[in-house]
Write a protein that holds these residues in place. Sequence first.
Motif, mmCIF file in Angstrom:
data_model
loop_
_atom_site.group_PDB
_atom_site.id
_atom_site.type_symbol
_atom_site.label_atom_id
_atom_site.label_comp_id
_atom_site.label_asym_id
_atom_site.label_seq_id
_atom_site.Cartn_x
_atom_site.Cartn_y
_atom_site.Cartn_z
ATOM 1 N N ILE A 14 -25.978 -6.361 -9.910
ATOM 2 C CA ILE A 14 -24.622 -5.894 -10.189
ATOM 3 C C ILE A 14 -24.189 -4.831 -9.175
ATOM 4 C CG2 ILE A 14 -23.288 -4.529 -11.869
ATOM 5 C CD1 ILE A 14 -24.824 -6.227 -14.019
ATOM 6 N N GLU A 73 -15.312 -1.869 -11.999
ATOM 7 C CA GLU A 73 -15.094 -3.221 -12.531
ATOM 8 C C GLU A 73 -16.416 -3.884 -12.897
ATOM 9 O OE1 GLU A 73 -10.875 -4.551 -10.451
ATOM 10 O OE2 GLU A 73 -12.723 -5.573 -9.911
ATOM 11 N N GLY A 74 -17.399 -3.754 -12.016
ATOM 12 C CA GLY A 74 -18.686 -4.403 -12.248
ATOM 13 C C GLY A 74 -19.397 -3.848 -13.471
ATOM 14 N N SER A 82 -17.397 -4.577 -16.649
ATOM 15 C CA SER A 82 -17.529 -5.972 -17.054
ATOM 16 C C SER A 82 -18.861 -6.212 -17.750
ATOM 17 C CB SER A 82 -17.396 -6.862 -15.820
ATOM 18 O OG SER A 82 -17.754 -8.165 -16.133
ATOM 19 N N THR A 83 -19.919 -5.568 -17.252
ATOM 20 C CA THR A 83 -21.239 -5.781 -17.833
ATOM 21 C C THR A 83 -21.352 -5.163 -19.222
ATOM 22 O OG1 THR A 83 -22.057 -5.598 -15.581
ATOM 23 C CG2 THR A 83 -23.698 -5.614 -17.341
ATOM 24 N N PHE A 127 -18.710 -3.781 -21.224
ATOM 25 C CA PHE A 127 -17.617 -3.961 -22.189
ATOM 26 C C PHE A 127 -17.032 -5.361 -22.166
ATOM 27 C CE2 PHE A 127 -17.503 0.463 -20.651
ATOM 28 C CZ PHE A 127 -17.840 1.114 -21.827
ATOM 29 N N GLY A 128 -17.574 -6.254 -21.329
ATOM 30 C CA GLY A 128 -17.004 -7.595 -21.221
ATOM 31 C C GLY A 128 -15.966 -7.637 -20.124
ATOM 32 N N PRO A 129 -15.854 -8.811 -19.453
ATOM 33 C CA PRO A 129 -14.982 -8.905 -18.279
ATOM 34 C C PRO A 129 -13.513 -8.600 -18.567
ATOM 35 C CG PRO A 129 -16.070 -11.001 -18.757
ATOM 36 C CD PRO A 129 -16.638 -10.011 -19.687
ATOM 37 N N TYR A 147 -23.517 -16.235 -24.780
ATOM 38 C CA TYR A 147 -22.530 -15.394 -24.091
ATOM 39 C C TYR A 147 -21.164 -15.948 -24.421
ATOM 40 C CZ TYR A 147 -20.241 -12.881 -20.205
ATOM 41 O OH TYR A 147 -19.430 -12.066 -19.448
ATOM 42 N N GLU A 158 -17.353 -14.467 -23.686
ATOM 43 C CA GLU A 158 -16.484 -13.371 -23.265
ATOM 44 C C GLU A 158 -15.211 -13.924 -22.666
ATOM 45 O OE1 GLU A 158 -16.517 -10.204 -23.593
ATOM 46 O OE2 GLU A 158 -18.579 -9.707 -24.176
ATOM 47 N N LYS A 159 -14.204 -13.066 -22.567
ATOM 48 C CA LYS A 159 -12.973 -13.463 -21.889
ATOM 49 C C LYS A 159 -12.750 -12.591 -20.659
ATOM 50 C CE LYS A 159 -10.534 -11.340 -25.758
ATOM 51 N NZ LYS A 159 -11.539 -11.167 -26.813
ATOM 52 N N TYR A 160 -12.059 -13.157 -19.685
ATOM 53 C CA TYR A 160 -11.719 -12.367 -18.501
ATOM 54 C C TYR A 160 -10.205 -12.227 -18.420
ATOM 55 C CZ TYR A 160 -10.990 -16.992 -16.411
ATOM 56 O OH TYR A 160 -10.556 -18.271 -16.164
ATOM 57 N N ALA A 185 -19.828 -10.038 -11.745
ATOM 58 C CA ALA A 185 -20.545 -9.294 -12.778
ATOM 59 C C ALA A 185 -20.804 -10.187 -13.998
ATOM 60 C CB ALA A 185 -19.756 -8.056 -13.177
ATOM 61 N N SER A 214 -23.406 -12.869 -13.108
ATOM 62 C CA SER A 214 -24.770 -12.343 -13.033
ATOM 63 C C SER A 214 -25.361 -12.226 -14.432
ATOM 64 C CB SER A 214 -24.787 -10.965 -12.377
ATOM 65 O OG SER A 214 -24.406 -11.063 -11.044
ATOM 66 N N GLN A 215 -24.518 -11.769 -15.336
ATOM 67 C CA GLN A 215 -24.984 -11.612 -16.707
ATOM 68 C C GLN A 215 -25.327 -12.970 -17.321
ATOM 69 O OE1 GLN A 215 -22.155 -9.228 -18.798
ATOM 70 N NE2 GLN A 215 -23.674 -8.511 -20.286
#
Lengths: 288, 406
Positions: A6, A250-251, A254-255, A257-259, B210, B212-214, B223, B226-227
């Motif tokens: 990350i 951002e990275g 995102s890890t 709290f979610g993207p 997993y 999630e939303k973007y 990120a 990778s997760q």
Amino acid sequence: MQAAQILINALVLGCLYACIAIGFSLVWGVLNVINLIHGSFIVLGAYLAFGLYNALHVPPWYAVIVAAPLFFVLGYLLQRLLLNRVITAPVLVTLTLTFGLDLILNNAMIYFFKADYRKLTLTPSLGSVSILDVVVPVDRLIATAAALALTGLLYLLLRRSRIGRAIVAVRLDRDAAVLMGVNVPSIYAIAFGLGAALAGCAGVLMALIFPISPLTSSAYLGKAFVVCVLGGLGSVSGALAGGLLLALVEGVGSTFFGPSHATTLSFVLLIVFLVLRPQGLVGRKGFE
Amino acid sequence: MNQSWVARRVRKFALLSAAVLALGAQLSAASAEDVIRFGAPLPITGALAPEAVKQQQGYDLWAEQANKAGGISVGGKKYKVQIVYTDYQSNTPRAVQATEQMISQDNVNFMFGAFGSGAAKAASTVSEKYKVPTLAATASSSQVYDQGYKYLFGTFTPNDTLTTPLTKIIKAKVPDVKKVAILARNDLFPLAIAQEMEKSAKAEGYEVVYSEKYAIGTLDHSAALSQIKSLAPQWIFVTGYTNDLLLVRKQMVDQQMKASVVTMIAGPAYQEFIDALGPAAENVSSAAWWHPAEQYDGKDIFGTTANFVKLFKAKYNSEPDYGQASAALCGALFQMAIEKAGSLDRDKVRDELARLDVVTFFGPVKFGANGQINSLDPPVFQIQGGKPVVLFPQAIQQGDLKIGVN
């Protein structure tokens, strides 16, 4: 290992963000013009790279050599013929003018290239390098190296060359620069040309990484804006610092709290900076 | 000051165009004896404009074909098709107004629904009030059809009909899939599909590791990816639009992510997705309500799916997707219902629509009691050798699922 991945992702992305923002930062810092056409310049650069690769098999790292002078001339003429006429007017006027120019350029691109998303796909593809379990795509590495090189070049130019010193002088004190015999309109045009050249080069490099469409210009512009506020205006290192900070936030966001909250977090940071540190991380009133 | 000048101009222009439209309506009303008028409220300007253009292309293609064949025959007499468009500016309350105006002032005979589920539902209250049969081309949410309305019909099956067959195929063909990762664009339709996917996956006993939303406009997915990679799911399911999915797929390749199954909705339905990705599109699976690779032999004006695709390509020089096809289908269904009813009486046409049980270029069409189509099996397909290959339904299957996306 995931943390290392990350971190690397963020470092590389941060350099890309810096690459996107640096021309915008220069123009804003020197000319006090919020150049809304910047995003469309980047997209135009991406199309140039796309066209050169597909028609003549010129890979993007060589296309930079074509893009830089081309966009410099474009930017120089735009400033000389249009923007210089309103440069002394309040910032809203230049903002509106670049907004209008952006509409024209963007719609022209939609007209000529269509709004379809395209992708510059190299054959054979560059692939990725992996050290232990950390993977880094080569195209991003190239763009990162180029971003650092461009930043370094700009730094040297501003510090060492006569023109660079003149640009800095105009930025610091326009009236004093006039008295010292600096041709201000010409310096403005050169600075805007440099900004356009940096945008064009950024576009060429981004073509390797992002889908290409006129519709993406606002995303680039938005990132450039945030990076400038975070890093500070006008200083070369500011764009780099801002880009890295934004990518890191951002990275990590995102890890943990979610993207979907990565963007929220970056804008919260933006507001915090605007309130507590409006000059940005390394911004100064003038710059050297 | 500036703004008010612009506003005045806009108002003037709007008034002028309204006057021209009204004049046009009067003129055509004068010769309206042998014309059937269809109202189509569309978001021609604003955020949804690209979608409106697609729907308009579908309607126009049908109208052109119908008129070329002399028109719709009603009790032995031919009526020309005329489509009345109104721009509701991507603004749902305006879609309601536009529908009201079309029915009460523009004297349309029948209505097409507004774009998407939200606007179609809102506008349907008006057409129901006036008892005007309405065909919605792009409304998939079942909440649109649970209002007990009699005059509203829709040609998209509910969202879960996209994810359920897909899950069943994967379950049957790829036994090593245990863990699923879902990444969704935080937007109405992509999110709804992702939620259905989560339900379908859980129903089949998969572990959703997993979900999630973007955000809309995300420029980097490294990120999140990778997760996902560290969780090692065998099935990666991503929703979004073409630009998002191109970027996600590229970054998956960059990060050397491999999975038995990678599904993306809705990018792979578009040719530009395949063109832009090249080899990276290989073996990506997807589902849509319709696909040009289908092979139905329909009783409607377009006949076979291939014929529809050919006509569409000739007119617009591009491959049709499910939105355009569904719009054209709505026209074709109206035509069949009107011809069967032998009358322009709205109630009779409504009853014929409700009774339809017919194969079309789009697939078999039969509406459930709530008005939503229930006869259609939306195709599941996979990109193989740079081409979409239909895996389901069996009747039109072109190939078998290939496992492994690198």
